[in-house]
Design a protein around this motif. Structure first.
Motif, PDB file in Angstrom:
ATOM      1  N   LEU A  22      92.311  36.607  -9.709  1.00 24.72           N
ATOM      2  CA  LEU A  22      91.537  36.142  -8.336  1.00 24.72           C
ATOM      3  C   LEU A  22      91.936  36.824  -7.866  1.00 24.72           C
ATOM      4  N   ASN A  25      88.892  38.799  -6.714  1.00 19.58           N
ATOM      5  CA  ASN A  25      87.624  39.135  -7.731  1.00 19.58           C
ATOM      6  C   ASN A  25      87.343  37.681  -5.763  1.00 19.58           C
ATOM      7  N   THR A  26      87.978  38.050  -5.001  1.00 17.59           N
ATOM      8  CA  THR A  26      87.869  37.691  -3.837  1.00 17.59           C
ATOM      9  C   THR A  26      86.076  36.613  -3.352  1.00 17.59           C
ATOM     10  N   TYR A  29      83.077  35.869  -7.087  1.00 13.90           N
ATOM     11  CA  TYR A  29      84.145  35.370  -8.223  1.00 13.90           C
ATOM     12  C   TYR A  29      83.235  34.460  -8.918  1.00 13.90           C
ATOM     13  N   ILE A  33      83.738  35.337 -14.930  1.00 16.34           N
ATOM     14  CA  ILE A  33      85.363  35.310 -14.501  1.00 16.34           C
ATOM     15  C   ILE A  33      85.748  34.049 -13.770  1.00 16.34           C
ATOM     16  N   GLY A  34      85.092  32.534 -13.707  1.00 15.79           N
ATOM     17  CA  GLY A  34      85.435  31.816 -13.607  1.00 15.79           C
ATOM     18  C   GLY A  34      85.910  30.791 -15.253  1.00 15.79           C
ATOM     19  N   GLN A 321      84.187  28.672  -3.284  1.00 13.11           N
ATOM     20  CA  GLN A 321      84.015  29.272  -4.115  1.00 13.11           C
ATOM     21  C   GLN A 321      84.257  29.872  -5.999  1.00 13.11           C
ATOM     22  N   ARG A 323      87.085  28.631  -7.300  1.00 13.53           N
ATOM     23  CA  ARG A 323      88.164  29.473  -7.230  1.00 13.53           C
ATOM     24  C   ARG A 323      89.341  27.716  -7.331  1.00 13.53           C
TER      25      ARG A 323
END
Length: 418
Positions: A22, A25-26, A29, A33-34, A321, A323
């Motif tokens: 996290l 990869n601000t 993302y 990656i999720g 995003q 996240r």
């Protein structure tokens, strides 16, 4: 035996792995990656379930050691008394143990006199046992351990402010809301103006809670010996039941002839739009958070409270995003967070449904729980129980709870009606 430390180390490693993904990869993302982060969270959930099972078994295995610790704390409570008070307290404790095992018919006249008179430490307050009805005040240390055990059950006691009093008289508690008050700029040689704070009071009383009658077989009472602490067994049974009912009322009590629960006392922070009977949006949670004054949001007791079923929904929520809003703590000392704040699981919180006040946010420490230390225990050995080879016990405890603030430190999210 499962190594709890090893499981926690595994969890910490997974939490670190997720945080690294996290944090690095601000701005990029991606969906891939999720998927990685979600898979790590599923692994953390699996490890958490293993930890819960292992801790439950460890608690069972460690009950004897815990009972020894309780006995040590009871002895420490006796040590602070004067020699005369200590002798009377020791005699009272011994009489009370005999009452648990043998009942009133197995007591001497001196023991009955001691128990009816009440605990020696309460002589000045006039507190007496209810011996005529078969009930006696538990020893001071015994009652303290019962109230201490209440912390292990439910969610309210882990976040509320808890006070203990010897008696149950109503307490008028002063309240003040300073969030709208401010000072002033004063010109040279000019007097300062006055703006008194608006004080109020909230009465906190002492409602009666019972454990309901629970039974113990004759054999357990008769086979007293090393490794069997009947007092601890009864104390745990009573504490479990009283804690659960108190947590329910301290959460959703109406305030009419019962405690006012934190959900009842909270104010509306956000109501879901039509169609959100079992859901909540990220924007709703932002609105809920900002419905609480920043002065309360800066307090150490600020956080979320919801049912475990609600947490399952919230863990799947993402920001703009994509996240996740739920973040695992690295260690047991660093709690998991949701949207940057710690949270408390309370199984008495309403689950998400039409009109349910399913999520709380705010300074939970503004809620006060008042425990009355005078706990009474009754023993029943009439034909209803003896015909089944059992003895019945019933514990009575008194307490109250309320949100003790003139401001609005806690707000709720309410699901839509349809």
């Amino acid at each position: 035996m499962i190594n709890i430390k090893a499981l926690r180390d595994q969890r910490a490693a997974k939490a670190t792995e997720a945080r690294n993904l996290l944090d690095t990869n601000t701005t990029t993302y991606t969906a891939a990656i999720g998927v990685q982060v979600d898979a790590i969270y599923e692994e953390i959930d699996r490890i958490d379930e293993q930890i819960v099972r292992a801790e439950r078994q460890a608690k069972i295995d460690g009950d004897a050691a815990a009972d020894e610790g309780n006995q040590e704390r009871q002895q420490q409570a006796l040590n602070v008394l004067s020699p005369d008070e200590r002798a009377k307290a020791v005699a009272y404790n011994a009489a009370f143990r005999n009452f648990l095992v043998r009942g009133e018919r197995g007591l001497t006249n001196d023991e009955i006199t001691l128990l009816v008179a009440g605990r020696p430490q309460n002589a000045q307050s006039g507190q007496q046992s209810n011996g005529a009805a078969g009930g006696y005040l538990v020893p001071t240390g015994w009652g303290g351990e019962l109230l201490e055990a209440l912390k292990a059950f439910g969610g309210m006691r882990s976040v509320a402010t808890v006070v203990q009093t010897a008696g149950g008289n109503s307490l008028p508690w002063p309240t003040v809301d300073e969030t709208g008050q401010e000072g002033e700029l004063v010109a040279e040689n000019q007097p300062a103006s006055a703006q008194d704070a608006s004080f109020g009071t909230i009465d906190i009383g002492a409602f009666k809670f019972s454990s309901k009658i629970f039974t113990i077989p004759f054999e357990l009472l008769q086979d007293q010996g090393p490794g069997i602490d009947i007092e601890a067994f009864i104390r745990r049974a009573a504490a479990t039941r009283i804690a659960r009912v108190q947590n329910r009322y301290y959460t959703v009590g109406t305030g009419t002839n019962q405690p006012r629960g934190i959900v009842t006392a909270a104010v509306a922070g956000k109501v879901g739009v039509a169609g959100q009977t079992a859901t909540v949006l990220t924007d709703d949670l932002v609105d809920l958070e900002h419905s609480v004054d920043p002065a309360y949001r800066a307090m150490p007791g600020v956080g979320w409270m919801f049912h475990d079923n609600t947490l399952r929904v919230l863990k799947k929520m993402k920001d703009s995003q994509n996240r996740p809003l739920w973040m695992p703590g690295y260690t047991t000392k660093e709690p998991d967070t949701f949207n940057g704040y710690k949270y408390t699981i309370n199984q008495q919180m309403p689950t998400m449904a039409a009109n349910a006040k399913s999520i709380l946010f705010g300074d939970m420490s503004q809620y006060m729980i008042r425990d009355v230390m005078a706990v009474t225990l009754f023993r029943f050995d009439d034909s209803t129980y003896t015909s089944r080879g059992q003895v019945g016990f019933l514990a009575w405890a008194r307490g109250d709870g309320d949100l003790m603030s003139a401001g609005q430190p806690v707000a709720y999210y309410q699901n839509s009606a349809s």
